[in-house]
Design an enzyme around this catalytic site. Structure first.
Site, PDB file in Angstrom:
ATOM      1  N   ASP A  83     -88.461 -17.653  31.934  1.00 43.49           N
ATOM      2  CA  ASP A  83     -89.590 -18.396  32.488  1.00 43.49           C
ATOM      3  C   ASP A  83     -90.230 -19.304  31.441  1.00 43.49           C
ATOM      4  O   ASP A  83     -90.546 -20.460  31.720  1.00 43.49           O
ATOM      5  CB  ASP A  83     -90.635 -17.433  33.046  1.00 43.49           C
ATOM      6  CG  ASP A  83     -91.815 -18.167  33.648  1.00 43.49           C
ATOM      7  OD1 ASP A  83     -91.592 -19.026  34.529  1.00 43.49           O
ATOM      8  OD2 ASP A  83     -92.957 -17.902  33.235  1.00 43.49           O
ATOM      9  N   MET A 142     -85.501   4.086  35.223  1.00 50.89           N
ATOM     10  CA  MET A 142     -85.941   2.877  35.920  1.00 50.89           C
ATOM     11  C   MET A 142     -86.964   2.109  35.090  1.00 50.89           C
ATOM     12  O   MET A 142     -86.967   0.876  35.078  1.00 50.89           O
ATOM     13  CB  MET A 142     -86.519   3.219  37.298  1.00 50.89           C
ATOM     14  CG  MET A 142     -85.501   3.815  38.251  1.00 50.89           C
ATOM     15  SD  MET A 142     -84.018   2.801  38.470  1.00 50.89           S
ATOM     16  CE  MET A 142     -84.703   1.317  39.134  1.00 50.89           C
ATOM     17  N   GLU A 143     -87.814   2.819  34.382  1.00 50.28           N
ATOM     18  CA  GLU A 143     -88.816   2.166  33.537  1.00 50.28           C
ATOM     19  C   GLU A 143     -88.163   1.407  32.387  1.00 50.28           C
ATOM     20  O   GLU A 143     -88.572   0.289  32.054  1.00 50.28           O
ATOM     21  CB  GLU A 143     -89.828   3.201  33.016  1.00 50.28           C
ATOM     22  CG  GLU A 143     -90.780   3.715  34.063  1.00 50.28           C
ATOM     23  CD  GLU A 143     -90.193   4.676  35.098  1.00 50.28           C
ATOM     24  OE1 GLU A 143     -90.892   4.969  36.089  1.00 50.28           O
ATOM     25  OE2 GLU A 143     -89.039   5.135  34.935  1.00 50.28           O
ATOM     26  N   LEU A 187     -90.246   3.549  46.351  1.00 51.34           N
ATOM     27  CA  LEU A 187     -89.973   4.984  46.268  1.00 51.34           C
ATOM     28  C   LEU A 187     -89.841   5.512  44.838  1.00 51.34           C
ATOM     29  O   LEU A 187     -89.443   6.655  44.634  1.00 51.34           O
ATOM     30  CB  LEU A 187     -88.740   5.365  47.093  1.00 51.34           C
ATOM     31  CG  LEU A 187     -88.750   4.912  48.557  1.00 51.34           C
ATOM     32  CD1 LEU A 187     -87.463   5.344  49.243  1.00 51.34           C
ATOM     33  CD2 LEU A 187     -89.967   5.421  49.284  1.00 51.34           C
ATOM     34  N   CYS A 188     -90.162   4.704  43.859  1.00 48.37           N
ATOM     35  CA  CYS A 188     -90.127   5.132  42.459  1.00 48.37           C
ATOM     36  C   CYS A 188     -91.455   5.837  42.140  1.00 48.37           C
ATOM     37  O   CYS A 188     -92.524   5.337  42.473  1.00 48.37           O
ATOM     38  CB  CYS A 188     -89.935   3.905  41.569  1.00 48.37           C
ATOM     39  SG  CYS A 188     -89.559   4.283  39.868  1.00 48.37           S
ATOM     40  N   HIS A 189     -91.375   6.995  41.508  1.00 47.98           N
ATOM     41  CA  HIS A 189     -92.579   7.764  41.191  1.00 47.98           C
ATOM     42  C   HIS A 189     -93.387   7.102  40.081  1.00 47.98           C
ATOM     43  O   HIS A 189     -92.807   6.621  39.102  1.00 47.98           O
ATOM     44  CB  HIS A 189     -92.203   9.173  40.721  1.00 47.98           C
ATOM     45  CG  HIS A 189     -91.672  10.042  41.806  1.00 47.98           C
ATOM     46  ND1 HIS A 189     -92.476  10.755  42.645  1.00 47.98           N
ATOM     47  CD2 HIS A 189     -90.404  10.295  42.205  1.00 47.98           C
ATOM     48  CE1 HIS A 189     -91.736  11.424  43.509  1.00 47.98           C
ATOM     49  NE2 HIS A 189     -90.465  11.156  43.263  1.00 47.98           N
TER      50      HIS A 189
END
Length: 142
Positions: free
Chosen positions: A112, A97-98, A61-63
């Site tokens: 990693d 969010m980015e 649901l993130c644009h």
């Protein structure tokens, strides 16, 4: 997804940070460039930029947002590497969010690449530091 079509386009900016803690010999290996997988910090920086650009594919649901810039700083400290990501866009919705995705993926990439020599690394303190733009204006962590 939330309707953002009627919102005005404004300059948006967000800054996030986090850290990965490790053994001192792991940090020394990264800093001297002797890691068999290559340039750990360079690859983590590219991974962070890619994550910011693809956040909408990672978070439901993130644009999708066309980003204007992504800056990633990876700073060594005693037994840790600190990451700070600054993301900006001219858009109808924010880029918090980015910025957070960029930090998380940079730290995960370091983990990693170095897990063969140090499985005890710990990712900590991932958080938003500030955001600006949009209806709610500027917010800064105290």
């Amino acid at each position: 997804m939330v309707q953002v079509g009627a919102k005005p386009v404004t300059a948006r900016r967000a800054v996030a940070e986090g850290a990965i803690h490790m053994q001192r010999h792991t940090l020394a290996l990264i800093l001297k460039g002797g890691h068999q997988k290559g340039d750990v910090l360079g690859i983590a920086r590219i991974a962070a930029i890619q994550a910011a650009k693809k956040t909408h594919e990672l978070v439901p649901l993130c644009h999708p947002i066309a980003l204007d810039a992504v800056e990633v700083e990876l700073t060594p400290a005693a037994g840790a590497i600190h990451c700070r990501a600054t993301v900006s866009a001219t858009a109808r919705t924010g880029v918090e969010m980015e910025a957070l995705a960029a930090v998380q993926v940079a730290l995960l990439t370091i983990y990693d690449m170095c897990k063969a020599v140090d499985r005890g690394m710990t990712l900590t303190d991932v958080r938003l530091l500030e955001k600006s733009g949009g209806r709610s204006g500027t917010w800064k962590r105290k």
